[in-house]
Design a protein around this motif. Sequence first.
Motif, PDB file in Angstrom:
ATOM      1  N   LEU A   5      10.800 -11.704  10.702  1.00  6.60           N
ATOM      2  CA  LEU A   5      11.737 -12.814  10.554  1.00  6.60           C
ATOM      3  C   LEU A   5      13.038 -12.345   9.924  1.00  6.60           C
ATOM      4  N   LEU A   6      12.938 -11.485   8.896  1.00  2.00           N
ATOM      5  CA  LEU A   6      14.140 -10.969   8.257  1.00  2.00           C
ATOM      6  C   LEU A   6      14.957 -10.121   9.222  1.00  2.00           C
ATOM      7  N   ASP A   7      14.266  -9.317  10.039  1.00  3.72           N
ATOM      8  CA  ASP A   7      14.979  -8.522  11.033  1.00  3.72           C
ATOM      9  C   ASP A   7      15.721  -9.425  12.013  1.00  3.72           C
ATOM     10  N   THR A   8      15.070 -10.517  12.400  1.00  2.06           N
ATOM     11  CA  THR A   8      15.696 -11.458  13.333  1.00  2.06           C
ATOM     12  C   THR A   8      16.928 -12.102  12.714  1.00  2.06           C
ATOM     13  N   LEU A   9      16.790 -12.529  11.446  1.00  2.00           N
ATOM     14  CA  LEU A   9      17.923 -13.136  10.753  1.00  2.00           C
ATOM     15  C   LEU A   9      19.061 -12.148  10.570  1.00  2.00           C
ATOM     16  N   ALA A  10      18.706 -10.916  10.213  1.00  2.00           N
ATOM     17  CA  ALA A  10      19.735  -9.907   9.985  1.00  2.00           C
ATOM     18  C   ALA A  10      20.497  -9.578  11.264  1.00  2.00           C
ATOM     19  N   ALA A  11      19.842  -9.771  12.403  1.00  2.00           N
ATOM     20  CA  ALA A  11      20.493  -9.478  13.683  1.00  2.00           C
ATOM     21  C   ALA A  11      21.471 -10.566  14.091  1.00  2.00           C
ATOM     22  N   GLN A  12      21.411 -11.708  13.419  1.00  4.78           N
ATOM     23  CA  GLN A  12      22.298 -12.809  13.764  1.00  4.78           C
ATOM     24  C   GLN A  12      23.707 -12.554  13.233  1.00  4.78           C
ATOM     25  N   ASP A  13      24.666 -13.172  13.886  1.00  4.02           N
ATOM     26  CA  ASP A  13      26.043 -13.077  13.439  1.00  4.02           C
ATOM     27  C   ASP A  13      26.178 -13.788  12.094  1.00  4.02           C
ATOM     28  N   VAL A 161      18.509  -6.468  -1.562  1.00  4.90           N
ATOM     29  CA  VAL A 161      17.572  -5.408  -1.939  1.00  4.90           C
ATOM     30  C   VAL A 161      16.141  -5.822  -1.602  1.00  4.90           C
ATOM     31  N   ALA A 162      15.791  -7.066  -1.943  1.00  8.96           N
ATOM     32  CA  ALA A 162      14.439  -7.554  -1.655  1.00  8.96           C
ATOM     33  C   ALA A 162      14.172  -7.573  -0.162  1.00  8.96           C
ATOM     34  N   GLY A 163      15.148  -8.028   0.613  1.00 10.46           N
ATOM     35  CA  GLY A 163      14.968  -8.072   2.063  1.00 10.46           C
ATOM     36  C   GLY A 163      14.788  -6.697   2.658  1.00 10.46           C
ATOM     37  N   GLY A 164      15.552  -5.721   2.147  1.00 11.02           N
ATOM     38  CA  GLY A 164      15.411  -4.359   2.637  1.00 11.02           C
ATOM     39  C   GLY A 164      14.042  -3.780   2.347  1.00 11.02           C
ATOM     40  N   VAL A 165      13.519  -4.058   1.148  1.00  8.18           N
ATOM     41  CA  VAL A 165      12.191  -3.547   0.774  1.00  8.18           C
ATOM     42  C   VAL A 165      11.125  -4.159   1.666  1.00  8.18           C
ATOM     43  N   VAL A 166      11.207  -5.475   1.897  1.00 11.91           N
ATOM     44  CA  VAL A 166      10.184  -6.150   2.696  1.00 11.91           C
ATOM     45  C   VAL A 166      10.234  -5.704   4.153  1.00 11.91           C
ATOM     46  N   ARG A 167      11.421  -5.412   4.659  1.00  7.92           N
ATOM     47  CA  ARG A 167      11.501  -4.930   6.047  1.00  7.92           C
ATOM     48  C   ARG A 167      10.769  -3.601   6.209  1.00  7.92           C
ATOM     49  N   GLU A 168      10.867  -2.770   5.183  1.00  7.83           N
ATOM     50  CA  GLU A 168      10.213  -1.467   5.237  1.00  7.83           C
ATOM     51  C   GLU A 168       8.737  -1.549   4.875  1.00  7.83           C
ATOM     52  N   HIS A 169       8.396  -2.497   4.016  1.00  8.53           N
ATOM     53  CA  HIS A 169       7.011  -2.619   3.535  1.00  8.53           C
ATOM     54  C   HIS A 169       6.639  -4.101   3.500  1.00  8.53           C
ATOM     55  N   ALA A 170       6.247  -4.635   4.632  1.00  4.61           N
ATOM     56  CA  ALA A 170       5.947  -6.064   4.747  1.00  4.61           C
ATOM     57  C   ALA A 170       4.826  -6.498   3.810  1.00  4.61           C
ATOM     58  N   GLU A 171       3.939  -5.560   3.474  1.00  4.37           N
ATOM     59  CA  GLU A 171       2.809  -5.918   2.607  1.00  4.37           C
ATOM     60  C   GLU A 171       3.269  -6.214   1.172  1.00  4.37           C
ATOM     61  N   LEU A 173       5.608  -8.328   0.370  1.00  2.00           N
ATOM     62  CA  LEU A 173       6.321  -9.604   0.360  1.00  2.00           C
ATOM     63  C   LEU A 173       6.060 -10.404  -0.917  1.00  2.00           C
ATOM     64  N   LEU A 174       4.776 -10.625  -1.231  1.00  2.29           N
ATOM     65  CA  LEU A 174       4.453 -11.446  -2.398  1.00  2.29           C
ATOM     66  C   LEU A 174       4.917 -10.814  -3.718  1.00  2.29           C
ATOM     67  N   PRO A 175       4.672  -9.510  -3.933  1.00  4.24           N
ATOM     68  CA  PRO A 175       5.189  -8.902  -5.168  1.00  4.24           C
ATOM     69  C   PRO A 175       6.710  -8.966  -5.278  1.00  4.24           C
ATOM     70  N   VAL A 176       7.397  -8.737  -4.170  1.00  2.00           N
ATOM     71  CA  VAL A 176       8.856  -8.775  -4.193  1.00  2.00           C
ATOM     72  C   VAL A 176       9.343 -10.189  -4.495  1.00  2.00           C
ATOM     73  N   ALA A 177       8.700 -11.193  -3.875  1.00  2.00           N
ATOM     74  CA  ALA A 177       9.074 -12.580  -4.140  1.00  2.00           C
ATOM     75  C   ALA A 177       8.822 -12.937  -5.598  1.00  2.00           C
ATOM     76  N   ALA A 178       7.718 -12.451  -6.148  1.00  2.00           N
ATOM     77  CA  ALA A 178       7.405 -12.720  -7.546  1.00  2.00           C
ATOM     78  C   ALA A 178       8.435 -12.078  -8.474  1.00  2.00           C
ATOM     79  N   VAL A 179       8.829 -10.853  -8.157  1.00  2.00           N
ATOM     80  CA  VAL A 179       9.831 -10.170  -8.982  1.00  2.00           C
ATOM     81  C   VAL A 179      11.155 -10.916  -8.933  1.00  2.00           C
ATOM     82  N   ALA A 180      11.555 -11.384  -7.743  1.00  5.29           N
ATOM     83  CA  ALA A 180      12.804 -12.132  -7.606  1.00  5.29           C
ATOM     84  C   ALA A 180      12.762 -13.405  -8.450  1.00  5.29           C
ATOM     85  N   ALA A 181      11.631 -14.103  -8.404  1.00  7.78           N
ATOM     86  CA  ALA A 181      11.491 -15.329  -9.200  1.00  7.78           C
ATOM     87  C   ALA A 181      11.552 -15.020 -10.694  1.00  7.78           C
ATOM     88  N   LEU A 182      10.917 -13.924 -11.106  1.00  9.30           N
ATOM     89  CA  LEU A 182      10.935 -13.547 -12.519  1.00  9.30           C
ATOM     90  C   LEU A 182      12.346 -13.182 -12.979  1.00  9.30           C
TER      91      LEU A 182
END
Length: 213
Positions: A5-13, A161-171, A173-182
Amino acid sequence: MFGHLLDTLAAQDLVLMWPLLLTFLTLDASVGVGLIVPGDALLIVAGTTAGSPPEVLALIAAGVVACVAGASGGHWAGRTLGPRLRHGRLGRRIGEERWERAEELFERSRWALAVAYYLPVVHALTPAVAGALGMPYRRFMPWAVIGGTAWVSTYVTLGAVAGGVVREHAELLLPVAAVAALVIVAVSAAVRRAISPGRADSPEPSSASRPPR
C-alpha cells in the motif's frame, strides 16, 4: 500488504497529497478541525507516502503553507468574534478547560506559542485565543511560522523514515507504528513539562527581596 500500500501511495503524484494537507491543516487551527482529528497523525501518514527527499521537502512546504493559513484564520476569528467564539455553542463543546489551557501559553514566554504545535488539541485553539486576547498579528505570526515549520518537519520526516523501513521490512509494521506513537506521546509530554507553571520563567526579584550588598 501494508508495504505494498505504501509503495502504491508513493507512486502517486504529490498533487494527490498536497490538497489534503493544505485543506486539513488550514482548517486545523482556523475552524478547529484539529480538535477532532489530531494533525500529527495526518502528517506521519503523509510522510509515509514520500518516496524521496524532494517529495519529503514538498510535503513539508505544503504543510507549512497550510499552517500559516490556518493560524491566520484562527487569529482573525479570535480577533473578530472575541468572547462570542469562546462562549458560543462551539466554544462550549470544546470545553472551558481546553480554553484555559490554551490561555496559559500566553502566561509563559512567547516561545510557548511555537512549541504549542506539539500539543494535540491545544495548538488548534492558540491562534483564536491570541486574537481574542488582542495579541497583534505581526507579533503572533513569527512564532506560528517557527512552530508550524518545526512541527510539520518533525512528523513528515518521521513518517518518511517509518514508511521507508516498512517498505523494506513489512514484518516491522506494528513495531514501527508503536515507535511512531511513542514519539508523539513523548514529544507532547516533554513540551507540556517544559511549559508547565513550574518551568515558567521566574520574575526578577524585587528590590526588597534582594540580599544586601
